[in-house]
Design a protein around this motif. Structure first.
Motif, PDB file in Angstrom:
ATOM      1  N   ALA A   5       0.824  -1.206   0.000  1.00  0.00           N
ATOM      2  CA  ALA A   5       0.000   0.000   0.000  1.00  0.00           C
ATOM      3  C   ALA A   5       0.861   1.260   0.000  1.00  0.00           C
ATOM      4  N   ARG A   6       0.300   2.363  -0.482  1.00  0.00           N
ATOM      5  CA  ARG A   6       0.997   3.642  -0.412  1.00  0.00           C
ATOM      6  C   ARG A   6       1.105   4.085   1.036  1.00  0.00           C
ATOM      7  N   ALA A   7       2.206   4.763   1.364  1.00  0.00           N
ATOM      8  CA  ALA A   7       2.404   5.233   2.740  1.00  0.00           C
ATOM      9  C   ALA A   7       1.250   6.120   3.184  1.00  0.00           C
ATOM     10  N   ILE A   8       0.807   7.010   2.314  1.00  0.00           N
ATOM     11  CA  ILE A   8      -0.261   7.942   2.708  1.00  0.00           C
ATOM     12  C   ILE A   8      -1.555   7.185   2.997  1.00  0.00           C
ATOM     13  N   ASP A   9      -1.807   6.097   2.262  1.00  0.00           N
ATOM     14  CA  ASP A   9      -3.014   5.299   2.513  1.00  0.00           C
ATOM     15  C   ASP A   9      -2.884   4.530   3.819  1.00  0.00           C
ATOM     16  N   THR A  10      -1.690   4.017   4.099  1.00  0.00           N
ATOM     17  CA  THR A  10      -1.451   3.291   5.350  1.00  0.00           C
ATOM     18  C   THR A  10      -1.674   4.198   6.556  1.00  0.00           C
ATOM     19  N   ILE A  11      -1.141   5.416   6.475  1.00  0.00           N
ATOM     20  CA  ILE A  11      -1.258   6.354   7.593  1.00  0.00           C
ATOM     21  C   ILE A  11      -2.686   6.870   7.722  1.00  0.00           C
ATOM     22  N   LEU A  70      -5.131   8.549  13.068  1.00  0.00           N
ATOM     23  CA  LEU A  70      -4.567   8.976  14.351  1.00  0.00           C
ATOM     24  C   LEU A  70      -4.842  10.466  14.577  1.00  0.00           C
ATOM     25  N   PRO A  71      -5.281  10.848  15.763  1.00  0.00           N
ATOM     26  CA  PRO A  71      -5.555  12.266  16.030  1.00  0.00           C
ATOM     27  C   PRO A  71      -4.276  13.095  15.961  1.00  0.00           C
ATOM     28  N   GLY A  72      -4.383  14.235  15.287  1.00  0.00           N
ATOM     29  CA  GLY A  72      -3.260  15.160  15.216  1.00  0.00           C
ATOM     30  C   GLY A  72      -2.157  14.753  14.258  1.00  0.00           C
ATOM     31  N   VAL A  73      -2.341  13.687  13.493  1.00  0.00           N
ATOM     32  CA  VAL A  73      -1.323  13.218  12.548  1.00  0.00           C
ATOM     33  C   VAL A  73      -1.709  13.643  11.137  1.00  0.00           C
ATOM     34  N   GLU A  74      -0.832  14.428  10.505  1.00  0.00           N
ATOM     35  CA  GLU A  74      -1.058  14.905   9.138  1.00  0.00           C
ATOM     36  C   GLU A  74      -0.481  13.863   8.181  1.00  0.00           C
TER      37      GLU A  74
END
Length: 222
Positions: free
Chosen positions: A55-61, A66-70
């Motif tokens: 998966a793409r990193a942005i999709d994983t994150i 997670l609150p406060g995580v851009e």
């Protein structure tokens, strides 16, 4: 090799390859970086690591919510760290030689990695970059969405159903199936046996390719 032999009974307009786990093994490097990131963000490492592959990193994150995580900024951080750390990255057995045996305009790579990271990992593994490389930046939706594979087929001038897709991860297999393409599953990095109706190989030494009179690719068992 699995029981399915249909991929050996027909010709293909092109071969499309996933990168990580399919033509090279970057698990050690990826898991080092993602483990450290997970610890910093209070994420259960053992449960989290199996979700990063394919998966793409942005999709994983984004999926973690997670609150406060851009997500975009954190994905950029992960990518930079992965570009810096290519220790232990190696080709899947026989991959470089197999890719080098293919006509340049008859294959492409479709990866969830950003372009700079993809090129860095391929160089580390001794894999020649293809003429057509579809990366995270080229699609709005990553795997399991089939957009990347459809785009690769389009750039090679073939229909997705006339391509054979080489994959290893669940989200990539789903993307290939959604694109309507036959599959060859690479099992080298699988820790557990994969139950699948698709053809499987553990090494590219098990297969070879011939170009027929129409310029199409035919796969044979070695």
């Amino acid at each position: 090799m699995s029981a399915e032999t249909s991929v050996f009974d027909r010709a293909f307009g092109a071969f499309l390859f996933d990168m990580d786990g399919t033509v090279l093994n970057s698990i050690a490097a990826a898991e080092r970086i993602w483990s450290a990131w997970a610890v910093r963000h209070g994420v259960d490492v053992e449960a989290f690591l199996p979700t990063i592959h394919g998966a793409r990193a942005i999709d994983t994150i984004t999926r973690l919510d997670l609150p406060g995580v851009e997500a975009e900024a954190q994905a950029a951080f992960i990518t930079a760290a992965e570009i810096d750390d290519v220790e232990g990255i190696v080709e899947i057995p026989g991959a470089a030689a197999f890719l080098n045996s293919l006509p340049a305009q008859r294959w492409a790579m479709v990866t969830s990695a950003p372009r700079d990271l993809a090129l860095r990992r391929m160089a580390a593994a001794g894999i020649t970059a293809p003429a057509v490389l579809i990366t995270a930046e080229d699609v709005k939706a990553g795997k399991p969405d089939p957009a990347g594979y459809r785009l690769a087929a389009q750039r090679l001038g073939v229909e997705p159903g006339d391509c054979l897709i080489f994959e290893d991860a669940a989200v990539g297999i789903q993307a290939a199936e959604a694109a309507g393409a036959p599959l060859m599953i690479i099992t080298t990095t699988h820790q557990h046996p994969l139950e699948t109706a698709h053809a499987t190989i553990a090494s590219y030494d098990a297969i070879r390719v011939q170009v027929d009179g129409q310029g199409l690719l035919r796969l044979f068992e070695s």
